[in-house]
Design a protein around this motif. Sequence first.
Motif, PDB file in Angstrom:
ATOM      1  N   GLU A 146       0.808  -1.213   0.000  1.00  0.00           N
ATOM      2  CA  GLU A 146       0.000   0.000   0.000  1.00  0.00           C
ATOM      3  C   GLU A 146       0.850   1.275   0.000  1.00  0.00           C
ATOM      4  N   LEU A 147       2.154   1.128   0.224  1.00  0.00           N
ATOM      5  CA  LEU A 147       3.025   2.301   0.226  1.00  0.00           C
ATOM      6  C   LEU A 147       3.107   2.886  -1.175  1.00  0.00           C
ATOM      7  N   LYS A 148       3.289   4.184  -1.261  1.00  0.00           N
ATOM      8  CA  LYS A 148       3.343   4.857  -2.550  1.00  0.00           C
ATOM      9  C   LYS A 148       4.619   4.462  -3.297  1.00  0.00           C
ATOM     10  N   ALA A 149       4.447   4.172  -4.561  1.00  0.00           N
ATOM     11  CA  ALA A 149       5.586   3.776  -5.385  1.00  0.00           C
ATOM     12  C   ALA A 149       6.570   4.926  -5.538  1.00  0.00           C
ATOM     13  N   LYS A 150       7.848   4.570  -5.575  1.00  0.00           N
ATOM     14  CA  LYS A 150       8.945   5.515  -5.806  1.00  0.00           C
ATOM     15  C   LYS A 150       9.062   6.569  -4.716  1.00  0.00           C
ATOM     16  N   GLN A 151       8.499   6.287  -3.547  1.00  0.00           N
ATOM     17  CA  GLN A 151       8.657   7.176  -2.398  1.00  0.00           C
ATOM     18  C   GLN A 151       9.120   6.353  -1.200  1.00  0.00           C
ATOM     19  N   SER A 152      10.018   6.936  -0.415  1.00  0.00           N
ATOM     20  CA  SER A 152      10.557   6.219   0.742  1.00  0.00           C
ATOM     21  C   SER A 152       9.745   6.521   1.994  1.00  0.00           C
ATOM     22  N   THR A 153       9.526   5.485   2.775  1.00  0.00           N
ATOM     23  CA  THR A 153       8.897   5.620   4.085  1.00  0.00           C
ATOM     24  C   THR A 153       9.955   5.307   5.132  1.00  0.00           C
ATOM     25  N   THR A 154      10.140   6.205   6.088  1.00  0.00           N
ATOM     26  CA  THR A 154      11.165   6.020   7.116  1.00  0.00           C
ATOM     27  C   THR A 154      10.541   5.402   8.359  1.00  0.00           C
TER      28      THR A 154
ATOM     29  N   VAL B 167       9.755  -4.383  -3.243  1.00  0.00           N
ATOM     30  CA  VAL B 167       9.908  -3.617  -2.004  1.00  0.00           C
ATOM     31  C   VAL B 167      11.359  -3.749  -1.551  1.00  0.00           C
ATOM     32  N   MET B 168      12.000  -2.600  -1.344  1.00  0.00           N
ATOM     33  CA  MET B 168      13.408  -2.580  -0.970  1.00  0.00           C
ATOM     34  C   MET B 168      13.583  -1.880   0.384  1.00  0.00           C
ATOM     35  N   PHE B 169      14.559  -2.383   1.142  1.00  0.00           N
ATOM     36  CA  PHE B 169      14.893  -1.807   2.443  1.00  0.00           C
ATOM     37  C   PHE B 169      16.338  -1.307   2.415  1.00  0.00           C
ATOM     38  N   GLY B 170      16.581  -0.210   3.140  1.00  0.00           N
ATOM     39  CA  GLY B 170      17.940   0.314   3.243  1.00  0.00           C
ATOM     40  C   GLY B 170      18.064   1.243   4.427  1.00  0.00           C
ATOM     41  N   SER B 171      19.293   1.464   4.851  1.00  0.00           N
ATOM     42  CA  SER B 171      19.528   2.386   5.965  1.00  0.00           C
ATOM     43  C   SER B 171      19.125   3.800   5.563  1.00  0.00           C
ATOM     44  N   ALA B 172      18.652   4.563   6.555  1.00  0.00           N
ATOM     45  CA  ALA B 172      18.290   5.964   6.316  1.00  0.00           C
ATOM     46  C   ALA B 172      19.508   6.883   6.349  1.00  0.00           C
TER      47      ALA B 172
ATOM     48  N   GLY C 243      19.691   4.538  13.203  1.00  0.00           N
ATOM     49  CA  GLY C 243      18.628   3.737  13.808  1.00  0.00           C
ATOM     50  C   GLY C 243      17.324   3.770  13.029  1.00  0.00           C
ATOM     51  N   PHE C 244      17.376   4.235  11.767  1.00  0.00           N
ATOM     52  CA  PHE C 244      16.169   4.303  10.950  1.00  0.00           C
ATOM     53  C   PHE C 244      16.401   3.583   9.617  1.00  0.00           C
ATOM     54  N   LEU C 245      15.301   3.089   9.046  1.00  0.00           N
ATOM     55  CA  LEU C 245      15.341   2.441   7.734  1.00  0.00           C
ATOM     56  C   LEU C 245      14.440   3.183   6.763  1.00  0.00           C
ATOM     57  N   ASN C 246      14.808   3.109   5.500  1.00  0.00           N
ATOM     58  CA  ASN C 246      13.934   3.562   4.416  1.00  0.00           C
ATOM     59  C   ASN C 246      13.320   2.342   3.748  1.00  0.00           C
TER      60      ASN C 246
END
Length: 241
Positions: A99-107, A135-140, A123-126
């Motif tokens: 449901e997250l918006k495509a091409k936008q990061s959620t922290t 769906v991709m995960f990475g450090s903020a 201590g945060f992820l994008n």
Amino acid sequence: MANKASLLTIALFLVFSTTSTAIDITKILDQYPDTYGSFNGLLTATKLSEEINKRQTVTILALDNDSIDTLSGRPIEEVTKMLSNHVILDYFDEAKLKELKAKQSTTVTTLYQTTGDAQNSQGFLNISVMGSGEVMFGSAVKNSPLNSKLLGSVMNKPYTVSVLHVSEPIIALGSENGPLAATPPPKNDSNAPAKRAPAKSAPTTPPLKKPPAESGSSMNTVGSKIGVAVVMGLVMNLMGF
């Protein structure tokens, strides 16, 4: 009596509701030893499992046995920091991620943020939904890559605990839990002229000693002998020899 019965009913409800919502991540992952046995073992060794079980809502980004091998040989303190970034302090299942918006990061906030050791968004992820739907995960942390991909869901208990399968450990650039950089080898420029060793000064030859000049007495002795010979010659001539 009615009041006592009501209070007993409420107490029993609270006990059972608390028990039913309690998280036991070790028990959950024990059901998948062939896939997440190593990950489960590290959560126990680092005592992160104890911290996870204290939470009311949590999402675990689990690494399979092959992916977790990339952490072998690293200090336990470093592994603890890395894996604590795989614990999101919120509930996300596959449906919610889609449901997250495509091409936008959620922290989102991770367990590492609660330690007080996190710096510069460590201590945060994008979380990002790519154009392809992945769906991709990475450090903020600034300039850190979205390097870990969602591979699927392991299990979930709505709004309490969700375990998601991700492809690899999440890397935060510029921190000690990032990739270890190799020390660059010294430059070897084959075209550079070879350094010459400082020339050693040639040993100084001592000056030759001149033979000592003949003394006056030696010259007098020679002269005397010559004089005697001349006189003897004259005497012999006079005597008719």
